[in-house]
Scaffold this motif. Structure first.
Motif, PDB file in Angstrom:
ATOM      1  N   PHE A   1      -0.046  -5.847   4.875  1.00 47.83           N
ATOM      2  CA  PHE A   1       0.545  -5.093   3.755  1.00 47.83           C
ATOM      3  C   PHE A   1       1.834  -4.433   4.222  1.00 47.83           C
ATOM      4  O   PHE A   1       2.103  -4.340   5.428  1.00 47.83           O
ATOM      5  CB  PHE A   1      -0.432  -4.008   3.254  1.00 47.83           C
ATOM      6  CG  PHE A   1      -0.720  -2.947   4.272  1.00 47.83           C
ATOM      7  CD1 PHE A   1       0.065  -1.812   4.358  1.00 47.83           C
ATOM      8  CD2 PHE A   1      -1.763  -3.084   5.182  1.00 47.83           C
ATOM      9  CE1 PHE A   1      -0.172  -0.833   5.316  1.00 47.83           C
ATOM     10  CE2 PHE A   1      -2.013  -2.114   6.149  1.00 47.83           C
ATOM     11  CZ  PHE A   1      -1.221  -0.992   6.211  1.00 47.83           C
TER      12      PHE A   1
ATOM     13  N   CYS B   1       0.867  -1.186   0.000  1.00 47.32           N
ATOM     14  CA  CYS B   1       0.000   0.000   0.000  1.00 47.32           C
ATOM     15  C   CYS B   1       0.901   1.233   0.000  1.00 47.32           C
ATOM     16  O   CYS B   1       2.025   1.175   0.498  1.00 47.32           O
ATOM     17  CB  CYS B   1      -0.876   0.043   1.250  1.00 47.32           C
ATOM     18  SG  CYS B   1      -2.108  -1.254   1.284  1.00 47.32           S
TER      19      CYS B   1
ATOM     20  N   LYS C   1       0.159   4.061   1.583  1.00 46.46           N
ATOM     21  CA  LYS C   1       0.120   4.602   2.940  1.00 46.46           C
ATOM     22  C   LYS C   1      -0.618   3.612   3.825  1.00 46.46           C
ATOM     23  O   LYS C   1      -1.421   2.834   3.312  1.00 46.46           O
ATOM     24  CB  LYS C   1      -0.688   5.911   2.949  1.00 46.46           C
ATOM     25  CG  LYS C   1       0.076   7.142   2.560  1.00 46.46           C
ATOM     26  CD  LYS C   1      -0.881   8.274   2.339  1.00 46.46           C
ATOM     27  CE  LYS C   1      -0.837   9.286   3.443  1.00 46.46           C
ATOM     28  NZ  LYS C   1      -1.661  10.475   3.126  1.00 46.46           N
ATOM     29  N   ALA C   2      -0.375   3.687   5.116  1.00 45.31           N
ATOM     30  CA  ALA C   2      -1.108   2.798   6.030  1.00 45.31           C
ATOM     31  C   ALA C   2      -2.346   3.521   6.541  1.00 45.31           C
ATOM     32  O   ALA C   2      -2.223   4.499   7.298  1.00 45.31           O
ATOM     33  CB  ALA C   2      -0.211   2.409   7.189  1.00 45.31           C
ATOM     34  N   CYS C   3      -3.523   3.076   6.129  1.00 45.39           N
ATOM     35  CA  CYS C   3      -4.752   3.696   6.635  1.00 45.39           C
ATOM     36  C   CYS C   3      -4.878   3.362   8.120  1.00 45.39           C
ATOM     37  O   CYS C   3      -4.538   2.261   8.539  1.00 45.39           O
ATOM     38  CB  CYS C   3      -5.957   3.176   5.868  1.00 45.39           C
ATOM     39  SG  CYS C   3      -5.825   3.485   4.104  1.00 45.39           S
TER      40      CYS C   3
ATOM     41  N   TYR D   1      -7.214   2.657  10.104  1.00 44.00           N
ATOM     42  CA  TYR D   1      -8.208   1.697  10.616  1.00 44.00           C
ATOM     43  C   TYR D   1      -7.911   0.275  10.156  1.00 44.00           C
ATOM     44  O   TYR D   1      -8.599  -0.656  10.544  1.00 44.00           O
ATOM     45  CB  TYR D   1      -9.611   2.075  10.113  1.00 44.00           C
ATOM     46  CG  TYR D   1      -9.678   2.166   8.605  1.00 44.00           C
ATOM     47  CD1 TYR D   1      -9.406   3.372   7.964  1.00 44.00           C
ATOM     48  CD2 TYR D   1      -9.969   1.050   7.828  1.00 44.00           C
ATOM     49  CE1 TYR D   1      -9.423   3.450   6.582  1.00 44.00           C
ATOM     50  CE2 TYR D   1      -9.990   1.130   6.449  1.00 44.00           C
ATOM     51  CZ  TYR D   1      -9.711   2.336   5.840  1.00 44.00           C
ATOM     52  OH  TYR D   1      -9.721   2.409   4.473  1.00 44.00           O
ATOM     53  N   CYS D   2      -6.901   0.092   9.317  1.00 38.92           N
ATOM     54  CA  CYS D   2      -6.763  -1.161   8.563  1.00 38.92           C
ATOM     55  C   CYS D   2      -5.881  -2.187   9.264  1.00 38.92           C
ATOM     56  O   CYS D   2      -4.788  -1.875   9.718  1.00 38.92           O
ATOM     57  CB  CYS D   2      -6.164  -0.832   7.202  1.00 38.92           C
ATOM     58  SG  CYS D   2      -5.949  -2.294   6.194  1.00 38.92           S
TER      59      CYS D   2
ATOM     60  N   GLY E   1      -6.004  -6.913  -1.550  1.00 36.39           N
ATOM     61  CA  GLY E   1      -4.788  -6.622  -0.806  1.00 36.39           C
ATOM     62  C   GLY E   1      -5.088  -6.005   0.539  1.00 36.39           C
ATOM     63  O   GLY E   1      -6.140  -6.248   1.105  1.00 36.39           O
ATOM     64  N   GLY E   2      -4.156  -5.164   0.892  1.00 35.53           N
ATOM     65  CA  GLY E   2      -3.184  -4.385   0.147  1.00 35.53           C
ATOM     66  C   GLY E   2      -3.866  -3.592  -0.982  1.00 35.53           C
ATOM     67  O   GLY E   2      -5.066  -3.431  -1.021  1.00 35.53           O
ATOM     68  N   THR E   3      -3.049  -3.158  -1.883  1.00 35.46           N
ATOM     69  CA  THR E   3      -3.536  -2.357  -3.000  1.00 35.46           C
ATOM     70  C   THR E   3      -2.952  -2.886  -4.311  1.00 35.46           C
ATOM     71  O   THR E   3      -1.830  -2.505  -4.681  1.00 35.46           O
ATOM     72  CB  THR E   3      -3.144  -0.873  -2.815  1.00 35.46           C
ATOM     73  OG1 THR E   3      -3.470  -0.449  -1.495  1.00 35.46           O
ATOM     74  CG2 THR E   3      -3.869   0.015  -3.812  1.00 35.46           C
TER      75      THR E   3
ATOM     76  N   ASN F   1      -7.003   1.716  -5.776  1.00 33.59           N
ATOM     77  CA  ASN F   1      -7.201   2.968  -5.055  1.00 33.59           C
ATOM     78  C   ASN F   1      -7.284   4.100  -6.077  1.00 33.59           C
ATOM     79  O   ASN F   1      -6.588   4.073  -7.105  1.00 33.59           O
ATOM     80  CB  ASN F   1      -6.064   3.207  -4.060  1.00 33.59           C
ATOM     81  CG  ASN F   1      -6.425   2.654  -2.684  1.00 33.59           C
ATOM     82  OD1 ASN F   1      -7.556   2.211  -2.460  1.00 33.59           O
ATOM     83  ND2 ASN F   1      -5.473   2.689  -1.775  1.00 33.59           N
TER      84      ASN F   1
ATOM     85  N   PHE G   1      -5.348  -5.287   7.579  1.00 36.90           N
ATOM     86  CA  PHE G   1      -4.936  -6.278   6.582  1.00 36.90           C
ATOM     87  C   PHE G   1      -3.416  -6.366   6.553  1.00 36.90           C
ATOM     88  O   PHE G   1      -2.722  -5.446   7.008  1.00 36.90           O
ATOM     89  CB  PHE G   1      -5.439  -5.891   5.181  1.00 36.90           C
ATOM     90  CG  PHE G   1      -6.939  -5.970   5.059  1.00 36.90           C
ATOM     91  CD1 PHE G   1      -7.670  -6.948   5.715  1.00 36.90           C
ATOM     92  CD2 PHE G   1      -7.631  -5.062   4.273  1.00 36.90           C
ATOM     93  CE1 PHE G   1      -9.039  -7.029   5.599  1.00 36.90           C
ATOM     94  CE2 PHE G   1      -9.011  -5.133   4.151  1.00 36.90           C
ATOM     95  CZ  PHE G   1      -9.707  -6.110   4.821  1.00 36.90           C
TER      96      PHE G   1
ATOM     97  N   ARG H   1      -6.255   8.219   4.214  1.00 40.15           N
ATOM     98  CA  ARG H   1      -6.350   7.653   2.869  1.00 40.15           C
ATOM     99  C   ARG H   1      -5.356   8.381   1.961  1.00 40.15           C
ATOM    100  O   ARG H   1      -4.963   9.512   2.224  1.00 40.15           O
ATOM    101  CB  ARG H   1      -7.782   7.822   2.322  1.00 40.15           C
ATOM    102  CG  ARG H   1      -8.838   7.066   3.104  1.00 40.15           C
ATOM    103  CD  ARG H   1      -8.757   5.582   2.892  1.00 40.15           C
ATOM    104  NE  ARG H   1      -8.937   5.236   1.496  1.00 40.15           N
ATOM    105  CZ  ARG H   1      -8.702   4.017   1.005  1.00 40.15           C
ATOM    106  NH1 ARG H   1      -8.253   3.048   1.790  1.00 40.15           N
ATOM    107  NH2 ARG H   1      -8.911   3.761  -0.266  1.00 40.15           N
TER     108      ARG H   1
HETATM  109  S1  SF4 Z   1      -5.316  -2.362   2.409  1.00 40.92           S
HETATM  110 FE1  SF4 Z   1      -6.636  -0.666   1.782  1.00 40.92          FE
HETATM  111  S2  SF4 Z   1      -7.439   0.108   3.716  1.00 40.92           S
HETATM  112 FE2  SF4 Z   1      -5.650  -1.140   4.217  1.00 40.92          FE
HETATM  113  S3  SF4 Z   1      -3.925   0.286   4.320  1.00 40.92           S
HETATM  114 FE3  SF4 Z   1      -4.027  -0.523   2.251  1.00 40.92          FE
HETATM  115  S4  SF4 Z   1      -5.237   0.980   1.110  1.00 40.92           S
HETATM  116 FE4  SF4 Z   1      -5.608   1.338   3.280  1.00 40.92          FE
END
Ligand code: SF4
Length: 375
Positions: free
Chosen positions: A22, A11, A13-15, A17-18, A59-61, A94, A20, A131
């Motif tokens: 990555f 990704c 950037k690190a959101c 709230y996430c 993902g990830g992205t 994204n 997952f 985001r």
């Molecule tokens: S997986 Fe999606 S929500 Fe999670 S950090 Fe990456 S872009 Fe943000």
């Protein structure tokens, strides 16, 4: 039905709230793609002749990969797997990764569905969530995807963001409904352990919305989307013109799926397996021909619970005849006994031999599930 999921663990950037798996370091993309292709080859040899219905890059992205990375992955997929005619091929993107040429190319190399992570059209929400795009980029990305020929576009929204007002949520929905999309995934924000948001919540820096606010926003969403011609087919998912997510339907229907990439989970009908959640260990494991995944065989009770958790999130609900055949009379009998009281009060209903939770009661799905589970 069956499909393939590929986890792209990068990704920009690190959101906040996430949770997952990555990495924000993109330097290993080339090496990762080489190892991924190797994993696809290894598993392809174990599953000869399987005809698949869906491919999903998540993902990830995935959109942080270049077109040549994606071509390499798809070439391996096409070499080692076969698909039905007109399969669903989805890629998560994204907004800030999409320009007209990129989207056009994604179409040319085989994707026919895009899932674009928008989350909100309010700049303050995007900022607090960290985001990587702004609201105008979000809107523009959907429009150019449609101009480039995508007719099956999904967007993700999040509600229950702290300090997001009802008016702002309504504005998000209104702006969403002006877009050329056929699918919306709208998830309530959760505070997952280990995330920045959860840390802030514990320190009092963020206050989660109240249950009443959540219910209000869910009702507003449901009403607006139903009026706009969307079908509410799963707790968090809405589709127009029958364009449900076929790939996610695999998960919700208990069908098997294969998964590649770090942290990706596979299911063969009885056994769950998952790759290690470490890019480094995954790449080393694949390169050295060592084991990089774990698995567990589900007990009948776990299979029964999984089936309820997934199927009762959808408007089609579950099939008691299937349950008796698959899990035995003890489980189907328990289900019938416990479901009866919910059917009597209107929280669940029977239709076409299936039993489902009434969508107006989906917010109490967890409560109903607890009653239907076997101790
Ligand atoms: S997986 Fe999606 S929500 Fe999670 S950090 Fe990456 S872009 Fe943000």
């Amino acid at each position: 039905m069956s499909g393939i999921y590929i986890h792209i663990p990068f990704c920009r950037k690190a959101c906040r709230y996430c949770d997952f798996y990555f990495s924000v370091s993109l330097q290993y993309r080339d090496e990762f793609v080489n190892r991924l292709v190797e994993e696809i080859r290894i598993k392809g040899a174990l599953n000869p002749g399987v005809s698949l219905d869906t491919l999903y890059l998540g993902g990830g992205t995935p959109s942080v990969l270049t077109i040549s990375h994606l071509e390499k992955i798809l070439e391996a997929i096409n070499r080692y797997y076969s698909f039905r005619d007109n399969p669903e091929w989805t890629m998560e993107c994204n907004p800030d990764d999409l320009d007209y040429n990129t989207v056009k190319k994604l179409k040319q190399i085989g994707f026919n569905r895009l899932s674009i992570g928008i989350q909100s059209f309010q700049e303050k929400d995007l900022k607090i969530m960290r985001r990587s795009h702004d609201a105008n980029q979000a809107e523009a990305s959907v429009r150019l995807a449609a101009e480039a020929g995508f007719s099956n576009i999904s967007i993700d929204l999040i509600y229950g963001i702290p300090e997001q007002t009802t008016r702002e949520w309504k504005q998000n929905i209104e702006r969403t409904l002006l877009l050329p999309i056929s699918h919306i995934s709208a998830y309530h924000l959760t505070f997952e352990p280990g995330t920045v948001f959860d840390h802030w919540r514990k320190r009092g820096r963020l206050t989660p919305v109240t249950e009443d606010e959540s219910v209000e926003k869910y009702r507003i969403l449901r009403k607006a989307l139903l009026s706009a011609g969307f079908e509410h087919y799963e707790l968090s998912n809405f589709a127009r013109e029958g364009r449900v997510s076929e790939h996610n339907m695999l998960y919700w229907s208990g069908f098997p799926y294969l998964a590649f990439g770090p942290s990706a989970h596979s299911f063969d009908g009885e056994k769950r397996s998952w790759n290690i959640s470490s890019l480094k260990a995954y790449m080393e494991g694949v390169a050295a021909g060592k084991n990089f995944s774990e698995s567990e065989k589900l007990s009948i009770r776990e299979q029964y619970h999984d089936y309820l958790i997934t199927s009762l999130r959808t408007r089609w609900g579950c099939d008691p005849v299937f349950m008796e055949k698959q899990f035995g009379p003890e489980f189907s009998g328990h289900f019938e006994k416990e479901a009866r009281s919910y059917i009597e009060i209107g929280s669940m209903y029977r239709s076409g031999g299936r039993v489902a939770i009434d969508p107006n009661h989906w917010l109490i799905t967890d409560h109903i599930l607890r009653a239907l589970f076997m101790d």
